[in-house]
Design a protein around this motif. Structure first.
Motif, PDB file in Angstrom:
ATOM      1  N   PRO A  74       0.857  -1.316  -0.034  1.00  0.00           N
ATOM      2  CA  PRO A  74       0.115   0.016  -0.031  1.00  0.00           C
ATOM      3  C   PRO A  74       0.967   1.250   0.005  1.00  0.00           C
ATOM      4  N   THR A  75       0.336   2.368  -0.491  1.00  0.00           N
ATOM      5  CA  THR A  75       0.999   3.850  -0.489  1.00  0.00           C
ATOM      6  C   THR A  75       0.872   4.125   0.634  1.00  0.00           C
ATOM      7  N   ALA A  76      -0.153   4.158   1.685  1.00  0.00           N
ATOM      8  CA  ALA A  76      -0.299   4.377   2.877  1.00  0.00           C
ATOM      9  C   ALA A  76      -1.230   3.789   3.711  1.00  0.00           C
ATOM     10  N   GLY A  77      -1.445   4.086   5.167  1.00  0.00           N
ATOM     11  CA  GLY A  77      -2.334   3.363   5.930  1.00  0.00           C
ATOM     12  C   GLY A  77      -1.852   2.495   6.758  1.00  0.00           C
ATOM     13  N   LYS A  78      -2.575   2.091   7.662  1.00  0.00           N
ATOM     14  CA  LYS A  78      -2.301   1.257   8.790  1.00  0.00           C
ATOM     15  C   LYS A  78      -3.328  -0.305   8.645  1.00  0.00           C
ATOM     16  N   ILE A  79      -2.819  -1.316   8.673  1.00  0.00           N
ATOM     17  CA  ILE A  79      -3.529  -2.628   8.708  1.00  0.00           C
ATOM     18  C   ILE A  79      -3.134  -3.149  10.064  1.00  0.00           C
ATOM     19  N   PHE A  80      -4.117  -3.465  10.893  1.00  0.00           N
ATOM     20  CA  PHE A  80      -3.988  -4.114  12.384  1.00  0.00           C
ATOM     21  C   PHE A  80      -4.468  -5.355  12.357  1.00  0.00           C
ATOM     22  N   PHE A  81      -3.780  -6.399  12.705  1.00  0.00           N
ATOM     23  CA  PHE A  81      -4.189  -7.685  12.329  1.00  0.00           C
ATOM     24  C   PHE A  81      -3.726  -8.512  13.901  1.00  0.00           C
ATOM     25  N   LYS A  82      -4.848  -9.142  14.512  1.00  0.00           N
ATOM     26  CA  LYS A  82      -4.400  -9.917  15.811  1.00  0.00           C
ATOM     27  C   LYS A  82      -3.890 -11.365  15.304  1.00  0.00           C
ATOM     28  N   THR A  83      -2.593 -11.379  15.733  1.00  0.00           N
ATOM     29  CA  THR A  83      -1.960 -12.575  15.422  1.00  0.00           C
ATOM     30  C   THR A  83      -1.404 -13.364  16.634  1.00  0.00           C
ATOM     31  N   ARG A  84      -1.237 -14.602  16.535  1.00  0.00           N
ATOM     32  CA  ARG A  84      -0.413 -15.441  17.336  1.00  0.00           C
ATOM     33  C   ARG A  84       0.949 -15.949  16.740  1.00  0.00           C
ATOM     34  N   ALA A  85       1.324 -15.688  15.449  1.00  0.00           N
ATOM     35  CA  ALA A  85       2.500 -16.239  14.966  1.00  0.00           C
ATOM     36  C   ALA A  85       3.579 -15.668  15.315  1.00  0.00           C
ATOM     37  N   LEU A  86       3.537 -14.214  15.855  1.00  0.00           N
ATOM     38  CA  LEU A  86       4.957 -13.569  15.913  1.00  0.00           C
ATOM     39  C   LEU A  86       5.256 -13.558  17.630  1.00  0.00           C
ATOM     40  N   SER A  87       4.241 -14.380  18.258  1.00  0.00           N
ATOM     41  CA  SER A  87       4.368 -14.582  19.791  1.00  0.00           C
ATOM     42  C   SER A  87       5.086 -15.828  20.238  1.00  0.00           C
ATOM     43  N   ASN A  89       5.215 -17.652  23.049  1.00  0.00           N
ATOM     44  CA  ASN A  89       4.412 -18.352  23.537  1.00  0.00           C
ATOM     45  C   ASN A  89       2.968 -18.456  23.145  1.00  0.00           C
ATOM     46  N   GLY A  90       2.617 -18.030  21.822  1.00  0.00           N
ATOM     47  CA  GLY A  90       1.329 -18.258  21.254  1.00  0.00           C
ATOM     48  C   GLY A  90       0.348 -17.362  21.676  1.00  0.00           C
ATOM     49  N   ASP A  91       0.381 -16.345  22.465  1.00  0.00           N
ATOM     50  CA  ASP A  91      -0.313 -15.252  22.983  1.00  0.00           C
ATOM     51  C   ASP A  91      -0.845 -14.416  21.519  1.00  0.00           C
ATOM     52  N   PRO A  92      -2.059 -13.967  21.639  1.00  0.00           N
ATOM     53  CA  PRO A  92      -2.341 -13.129  20.469  1.00  0.00           C
ATOM     54  C   PRO A  92      -1.967 -11.772  20.695  1.00  0.00           C
ATOM     55  N   GLN A  93      -1.478 -10.972  19.673  1.00  0.00           N
ATOM     56  CA  GLN A  93      -0.804  -9.527  19.716  1.00  0.00           C
ATOM     57  C   GLN A  93      -1.397  -8.971  18.553  1.00  0.00           C
TER      58      GLN A  93
END
Length: 346
Positions: A74-87, A89-93
């Protein structure tokens, strides 16, 4: 809409998303302008729900979906996503997808996938069904073997195909069966969010119904959230919990399905709903015929993009862009006259 990201049941929130494609001309390929395919889009998707995304062809629905999953940058903006893949211990962030590097985005893509519009061109004709469905698992570190083959068989059975189909090639299947293969591929990594880019528009009506029922069954079985992109408002009404209406790269209205279909707040939504076929042959509906063509995203009009075609337009519509605001609980609209107009729904 920033506060929406703080709610526990929000899976995805898009804020002020823009995707501008450069127009290049001349021998030196100089940029002389931009096609504003997506121009300040804001929306959100709750866990386990279906958000329908509708509008005329060329309004930016598919581009929005591809920006969310970062097939386009994208050219601009924000896309917030609730994920467990980057934690660890598997907690959502909650993360902004546009801040992630290539390796982080690869991890998050396990939790989001896409079903493409054309089931013929979206499948590699040189690959067997087994290779097509197993490819996402191989990319994400699962080696070919009995476990992968068992998973492929499970996915085929989930979408109504048989184990012996996995050794065949895409050209050996009908359009509906090919779309089922695409659905199986999208589910290979157990995603939370699936972007369905007009998944039934290329299918016969009877096959459309079967595919829609399959998608709803899979959503209930795997607790999936869908962004369902379509231009058929009857289909969207059948499958969606909420609906967002796009016009020339902008979301002009977003609401609960029943609220939007029965009491729309934007004149463009009213015009689209007037074209929905009525099941009663004795009922004569008043079709709203919009004047002119869809605005050019490379040279959009001033003020409200819809004002040249709007029968309710007043001088302020020609000069000032309307704010996208929450006029009723969970009912968002971008129209200067939304409070005073009494518009007809279905």
């Amino acid at each position: 809409m920033a506060e929406q990201a703080l709610h526990d049941n929000i899976l995805l929130e898009v804020q002020n998303l823009k995707m501008h494609f450069p127009i290049q001309r001349g021998l030196l390929r100089r940029t002389v302008g931009y096609v504003k395919a997506v121009d300040d889009v804001s929306l959100y998707v709750r866990e386990g729900e279906t958000l329908g995304l509708v509008g005329e062809s060329g309004c930016g629905k598919t581009t929005t979906g591809r920006c969310i999953i970062r097939l386009y940058e994208p050219t601009a903006g924000k896309i917030f996503f609730k994920t467990r893949a980057l934690s660890p211990n598997g907690d959502p962030q909650i993360v902004n997808l546009l801040d992630l590097d290539k390796e982080q985005m690869k991890l998050v893509r396990r939790e989001m996938s896409m079903i493409f519009q054309d089931p013929i061109n979206s499948l590699n004709p040189r690959m067997t069904v087994y290779d097509i469905i197993a490819e996402p698992m191989e990319i994400h570190g699962q080696k070919r073997g009995p476990e992968v083959e068992e998973r492929v068989i499970q996915l085929l059975e989930h979408v109504g195909l048989r184990a012996e189909h996995m050794r065949r090639y895409p050209h050996e299947f009908s359009g509906g069966q090919r779309q089922r293969i695409g659905i199986a591929r999208a589910l290979a990594l157990n995603p939370q969010l699936v972007i369905c880019d007009e998944p039934v528009s290329a299918l016969d009506v009877s096959i459309q119904a079967q595919t829609l029922n399959l998608l709803q069954d899979l959503q209930e079985q795997f607790d999936l959230a869908y962004i369902f992109i379509a231009h058929d408002l009857s289909v969207v009404q059948h499958v969606s919990d909420r609906v967002a209406v796009m016009y020339v790269g902008k979301v002009v209205e977003m609401a609960d399905t029943e609220a939007l279909y029965t009491s729309p707040l934007h004149p463009y939504t009213e015009a689209l709903l007037s074209a929905v076929p009525k099941p009663d042959p004795l009922y004569k509906s008043e079709r709203i015929l919009m004047q002119g063509d869809v605005a050019d995203p490379a040279n959009p009009p001033s003020g409200c993009y819809f004002h040249p075609r709007c029968r309710y337009a007043v001088p302020i519509c020609e000069t000032q862009p309307p704010e996208f605001r929450e006029l009723r609980p969970d009912h968002w609209v971008a129209c200067h006259r939304a409070e005073e107009l009494q518009l007809r729904g279905v």
